[in-house]
Design a protein around this motif. Structure first.
Motif, PDB file in Angstrom:
ATOM      1  N   UNK A 199       7.273  15.663  -4.983  1.00 17.00           N
ATOM      2  CA  UNK A 199       8.655  15.306  -4.696  1.00 17.00           C
ATOM      3  C   UNK A 199       8.940  13.816  -4.912  1.00 17.00           C
ATOM      4  N   UNK A 200       8.000  13.082  -5.484  1.00 18.37           N
ATOM      5  CA  UNK A 200       8.213  11.661  -5.776  1.00 18.37           C
ATOM      6  C   UNK A 200       9.254  11.509  -6.885  1.00 18.37           C
ATOM      7  N   UNK A 201      10.006  10.393  -6.911  1.00 19.14           N
ATOM      8  CA  UNK A 201      10.939  10.151  -8.008  1.00 19.14           C
ATOM      9  C   UNK A 201      10.222  10.189  -9.353  1.00 19.14           C
ATOM     10  N   UNK A 202      10.918  10.660 -10.386  1.00 18.22           N
ATOM     11  CA  UNK A 202      10.302  10.831 -11.709  1.00 18.22           C
ATOM     12  C   UNK A 202       9.698   9.530 -12.222  1.00 18.22           C
ATOM     13  N   UNK A 203      10.381   8.428 -12.003  1.00 22.74           N
ATOM     14  CA  UNK A 203       9.884   7.148 -12.528  1.00 22.74           C
ATOM     15  C   UNK A 203       8.698   6.622 -11.731  1.00 22.74           C
ATOM     16  N   UNK A 204       8.463   7.153 -10.527  1.00 20.94           N
ATOM     17  CA  UNK A 204       7.259   6.791  -9.778  1.00 20.94           C
ATOM     18  C   UNK A 204       6.033   7.444 -10.392  1.00 20.94           C
ATOM     19  N   UNK A 205       6.236   8.589 -11.058  1.00 21.62           N
ATOM     20  CA  UNK A 205       5.144   9.282 -11.737  1.00 21.62           C
ATOM     21  C   UNK A 205       4.922   8.755 -13.147  1.00 21.62           C
ATOM     22  N   UNK A 206       5.915   8.064 -13.694  1.00 20.86           N
ATOM     23  CA  UNK A 206       5.826   7.555 -15.061  1.00 20.86           C
ATOM     24  C   UNK A 206       4.981   6.287 -15.104  1.00 20.86           C
ATOM     25  N   UNK A 207       4.699   5.825 -16.297  1.00 21.68           N
ATOM     26  CA  UNK A 207       3.969   4.572 -16.462  1.00 21.68           C
ATOM     27  C   UNK A 207       4.804   3.585 -17.244  1.00 21.68           C
ATOM     28  N   UNK A 227      -1.991  -0.978  -3.305  1.00 19.68           N
ATOM     29  CA  UNK A 227      -2.596  -0.177  -4.381  1.00 19.68           C
ATOM     30  C   UNK A 227      -1.663   0.940  -4.825  1.00 19.68           C
ATOM     31  N   UNK A 228      -1.977   1.537  -5.987  1.00 19.89           N
ATOM     32  CA  UNK A 228      -1.193   2.669  -6.468  1.00 19.89           C
ATOM     33  C   UNK A 228      -1.246   3.833  -5.484  1.00 19.89           C
ATOM     34  N   UNK A 229      -2.383   4.006  -4.845  1.00 17.02           N
ATOM     35  CA  UNK A 229      -2.513   5.089  -3.865  1.00 17.02           C
ATOM     36  C   UNK A 229      -1.601   4.848  -2.670  1.00 17.02           C
ATOM     37  N   UNK A 230      -1.592   3.602  -2.176  1.00 18.29           N
ATOM     38  CA  UNK A 230      -0.731   3.272  -1.046  1.00 18.29           C
ATOM     39  C   UNK A 230       0.744   3.471  -1.400  1.00 18.29           C
ATOM     40  N   UNK A 255      -0.713   8.655 -10.943  1.00 24.04           N
ATOM     41  CA  UNK A 255      -1.422   9.906 -10.621  1.00 24.04           C
ATOM     42  C   UNK A 255      -1.466  10.189  -9.126  1.00 24.04           C
ATOM     43  N   UNK A 256      -1.071   9.188  -8.308  1.00 25.12           N
ATOM     44  CA  UNK A 256      -1.063   9.373  -6.859  1.00 25.12           C
ATOM     45  C   UNK A 256       0.297   9.856  -6.350  1.00 25.12           C
ATOM     46  N   UNK A 257       1.268   9.994  -7.241  1.00 26.60           N
ATOM     47  CA  UNK A 257       2.605  10.432  -6.850  1.00 26.60           C
ATOM     48  C   UNK A 257       2.581  11.899  -6.420  1.00 26.60           C
ATOM     49  N   UNK A 258       3.471  12.234  -5.492  1.00 21.73           N
ATOM     50  CA  UNK A 258       3.565  13.610  -5.035  1.00 21.73           C
ATOM     51  C   UNK A 258       4.547  14.408  -5.878  1.00 21.73           C
TER      52      UNK A 258
END
Length: 224
Positions: A112-120, A99-102, A107-110
């Motif tokens: 300090x997560x990579x920018x593209x992990x927060x993107x869609x 899942x996206x949460x896992x 929206x589950x990114x922290x």
């Protein structure tokens, strides 16, 4: 500098081992090549001529493509297939892309997560499969390099026997090419299977590739 070396010691160690083994291969390969040259009445060549030759190129690329094929397939296959008790595998029931949460994306990114992990959109999709994509690309490029260097070396050998050279298509569909290729593939697949299965029952204390010494054989691996 000392901290940078410590923090990257594993990668630096294997890069150094790679360079040393590549240098060793070039020296031993040159010796073997010149020995055969002299035995056939030819003149020996220099180290520089050998490492820029198709003979050296095909041997190097042949090993690279098989290694990257191993990693490419392992990265993809372990998404969907599991081996109970192996630290090289997820646990049964965890198959799939999770899942996206896992995965800590969107929206589950922290913070300090990579920018593209927060993107869609396409950026998240590309980043989500970037490791497999790069490994697959290196495999394809190495395979092409092997085939190009291989046909050059194969044709040179045929010309030395006063036989006509063959084209690239003929070479990559020949028994010579696939015999060399499959020799490497089967050894890589056996090595991966051995690691996956032996790690269920055997231990290496302190290694992240091993379960704890006291963990039961079929126990889930913490953090996996």
């Amino acid at each position: 500098m000392r901290r940078a070396i410590r923090d990257n010691a594993l990668g630096l160690c294997f890069l150094l081992l790679f360079l040393l083994s590549l240098a060793g291969q070039s020296v031993s390969g040159l010796a073997a090549f010149n020995e055969e040259q002299v035995a056939q009445g030819g003149a020996p060549i220099s180290w520089a001529a050998y490492v820029t030759s198709s003979d050296f190129g095909v041997d190097v690329a042949e090993n690279w493509q098989s290694e990257y094929l191993q990693f490419f397939l392992y990265i993809l296959i372990t998404v969907w297939l599991v081996q109970r008790g192996s630290p090289e595998s997820k646990e049964p029931g965890e198959e799939g892309q999770e899942s996206d949460a896992d995965q800590k994306v969107g929206r589950h990114a922290g913070a300090d997560s990579p920018a593209w992990a927060r993107a869609g959109g396409w950026r998240l999709t590309l980043f989500s499969h970037s490791l497999g994509a790069v490994m697959g690309l290196i495999f394809v490029l190495s395979w092409l390099a092997q085939s190009v260097a291989g046909v050059a070396a194969y044709d040179a050998e045929r010309l030395s026997r006063l036989e006509d050279p063959v084209g690239w298509t003929t070479y990559v569909t020949s028994a010579e090419f696939w015999n060399r290729t499959l020799q490497n593939w089967q050894s890589e697949f056996l090595a991966v299977a051995s690691m996956v299965l032996l790690a269920v029952f055997l231990r290496e204390r302190g290694s992240p590739q091993s379960k704890k010494v006291g963990d039961p054989h079929a126990a889930p691996v913490p953090g996996r």
